[in-house]
Design a protein around this motif. Structure first.
Motif, PDB file in Angstrom:
ATOM      1  N   GLU A 232       0.811  -1.212   0.000  1.00  0.00           N
ATOM      2  CA  GLU A 232       0.000   0.000   0.000  1.00  0.00           C
ATOM      3  C   GLU A 232       0.844   1.262   0.000  1.00  0.00           C
ATOM      4  O   GLU A 232       0.593   2.198  -0.754  1.00  0.00           O
ATOM      5  CB  GLU A 232      -0.916  -0.017   1.233  1.00  0.00           C
ATOM      6  CG  GLU A 232      -1.839   1.177   1.328  1.00  0.00           C
ATOM      7  CD  GLU A 232      -2.775   1.072   2.517  1.00  0.00           C
ATOM      8  OE1 GLU A 232      -3.567   2.006   2.729  1.00  0.00           O
ATOM      9  OE2 GLU A 232      -2.704   0.054   3.243  1.00  0.00           O
ATOM     10  N   GLU A 237      -1.387   7.642  -1.831  1.00  0.00           N
ATOM     11  CA  GLU A 237      -2.792   7.584  -2.225  1.00  0.00           C
ATOM     12  C   GLU A 237      -3.368   8.966  -2.512  1.00  0.00           C
ATOM     13  O   GLU A 237      -4.140   9.148  -3.455  1.00  0.00           O
ATOM     14  CB  GLU A 237      -3.618   6.907  -1.130  1.00  0.00           C
ATOM     15  CG  GLU A 237      -3.455   5.408  -1.061  1.00  0.00           C
ATOM     16  CD  GLU A 237      -4.403   4.798  -0.048  1.00  0.00           C
ATOM     17  OE1 GLU A 237      -4.900   5.540   0.827  1.00  0.00           O
ATOM     18  OE2 GLU A 237      -4.647   3.589  -0.127  1.00  0.00           O
ATOM     19  N   PHE A 256      -5.235  -2.868  -2.161  1.00  0.00           N
ATOM     20  CA  PHE A 256      -5.199  -2.382  -0.781  1.00  0.00           C
ATOM     21  C   PHE A 256      -6.267  -1.313  -0.562  1.00  0.00           C
ATOM     22  O   PHE A 256      -5.987  -0.117  -0.654  1.00  0.00           O
ATOM     23  CB  PHE A 256      -3.803  -1.815  -0.464  1.00  0.00           C
ATOM     24  CG  PHE A 256      -2.695  -2.699  -0.963  1.00  0.00           C
ATOM     25  CD1 PHE A 256      -2.372  -3.870  -0.315  1.00  0.00           C
ATOM     26  CD2 PHE A 256      -1.996  -2.359  -2.119  1.00  0.00           C
ATOM     27  CE1 PHE A 256      -1.360  -4.690  -0.790  1.00  0.00           C
ATOM     28  CE2 PHE A 256      -0.985  -3.174  -2.601  1.00  0.00           C
ATOM     29  CZ  PHE A 256      -0.664  -4.356  -1.934  1.00  0.00           C
ATOM     30  N   SER A 258      -8.671   1.375   1.177  1.00  0.00           N
ATOM     31  CA  SER A 258      -8.582   2.251   2.345  1.00  0.00           C
ATOM     32  C   SER A 258      -9.692   3.273   2.256  1.00  0.00           C
ATOM     33  O   SER A 258     -10.304   3.465   1.199  1.00  0.00           O
ATOM     34  CB  SER A 258      -7.221   2.954   2.406  1.00  0.00           C
ATOM     35  OG  SER A 258      -7.134   3.956   1.419  1.00  0.00           O
ATOM     36  N   GLY A 259      -9.965   3.947   3.379  1.00  0.00           N
ATOM     37  CA  GLY A 259     -11.032   4.931   3.389  1.00  0.00           C
ATOM     38  C   GLY A 259     -10.820   6.056   2.409  1.00  0.00           C
ATOM     39  O   GLY A 259     -11.780   6.656   1.913  1.00  0.00           O
TER      40      GLY A 259
END
Length: 391
Positions: A232, A237, A256, A258-259
């Protein structure tokens, strides 16, 4: 006495079968294990018993294991590099196809169609929004040319793609397995700038954290697809989301969730499926079980992330294996302890890896406990194991 092996996750039965009953006991409720087998369980908060001689991770990454703490105890941590490589390769190909053909959006469109008599008409009118591109003739950039990266490169070439690769630390074995058609890139930036698809296959270490970031993601083509099936943290991101929102990137495909990236229309996030095939789980479990057994019974080390590779065929019935800090005069002190007891060293291998060194000695006669104690008392020695041949 049978070796006791604590199993923290569901481990493939094909792997456990490599630890024969009678010589090994495996289970989830072993209080004083000689070894631990693990897949995804987080061991950082675990009170690892002092009895543990080795840890085997049935997969490639060891982020869930306190490797540095095991170094201080002289405990090797084994993994299975390449055991899940084909599974990851196939998922990368699936990710490329999903993005290139707009499959997530197309599937969502069909899923949300209301049942009606004119569904064929709705499909014909709606499918225009999901026209994509073919992989053949496109350029794939591969960053990280280990086992997975080489397999991805080879598969892409067979699909008619052009491939460029970058890995400043490529191993000799990887270089031999890399297809000759792969064009050598000069940098990460070179790959990002010249590829329609970029696939990342590097470990997460300090040097690779946010390898793709705000500064270099802008070099990618506006319609490019970034694929991250390594770790990740290799991609920033926030930078990926910003590039997608600013139309500086076509798709981000990763394993991966994620929020920060959930439900973004141009992100395909899979639930860490890279190694989730029956074949990969079997391969990894078999590899690690065999490596663990070779270490416990013979002191040999293959695919340990914190120890040097050491393999020595037995030439006597009495073997001593020593883990120690990589400092001067260690071999001299060990040899002196043997000589003072009148013991002859028949064969010996000593190798080092960073701060860790490992020595295996075959001796021509039984080694008394007093000699083993003398070696344990040498400053810098982390662990001593006596491995007489089993009858």
């Amino acid at each position: 006495m049978a070796f006791q092996v604590l199993v923290l996750n569901q481990i493939s039965s094909k792997g456990l079968e490599r630890l024969p009953a009678g010589s090994y006991v495996t289970g989830k409720d072993i209080a004083q294990p000689d070894a631990i087998l693990v897949r995804s369980a987080d061991m950082h908060g675990m009170d690892i018993p002092a009895s543990v001689l080795a840890i085997g991770r049935c997969g490639a990454g060891t982020n869930n294991i306190p490797v540095k703490a095991m170094n201080a105890r002289g405990v090797p941590v084994f993994n299975a590099p390449g055991g899940n490589a084909n599974a990851v390769k196939e998922l990368v190909l699936a990710g490329m196809l999903m993005a290139a053909r707009n499959l997530p959006q197309a599937q969502r469109f069909v899923h949300e169609l209301p049942p009606s008599d004119d569904i064929d008409k709705q499909v014909e009118e709606g499918k225009k929004a999901f026209a994509g591109s073919e992989l053949a003739g496109q350029t794939l950039g591969v960053i990280g040319l280990g086992k997975v990266g080489c397999l991805v490169a080879d598969a892409a070439i067979k699909l008619g793609m052009n491939v460029m690769g970058f890995d400043p630390h490529i191993t000799v074995d990887a270089a031999w397995s890399l297809p000759s058609q792969v064009k050598k890139a000069t940098s990460v930036e070179d790959v990002l700038k010249n590829s329609a698809f970029v696939s990342l296959h590097v470990p997460l270490v300090d040097a690779t954290k946010h390898l793709v970031n705000r500064d270099n993601i802008r070099l990618m083509k506006p319609e490019a697809v970034l694929l991250n099936f390594s770790r990740e943290g290799v991609v920033d991101e926030a930078a990926a989301v910003q590039a997608l929102d600013g139309r500086q990137l076509g798709w981000y495909v990763c394993d991966f969730p994620s929020g920060a990236i959930l439900r973004h229309p141009r992100i395909i996030a899979l639930p860490h499926l890279g190694a989730s095939t029956r074949e990969a789980e079997d391969n990894c479990a078999v590899m690690v079980a065999e490596q663990l057994r070779d270490y416990l019974e013979h002191g040999n080390i293959t695919n340990a992330v914190n120890f040097p590779a050491v393999a020595m065929p037995r030439e006597s019935n009495w073997r001593v294996a020593i883990a120690n800090a990589n400092v001067p005069n260690m071999i001299g002190q060990i040899s002196t302890a043997m000589a003072n007891a009148g013991l002859n060293i028949h064969d010996m291998v000593n190798k080092s890896r960073g701060d860790m060194a490992y020595t295996v000695l075959d001796v021509d006669s039984p080694v008394p406990d007093s000699v083993l104690a003398a070696i344990r008392n040498i400053s810098g020695v982390l662990g001593v194991r006596y491995l007489p041949a089993q009858p």
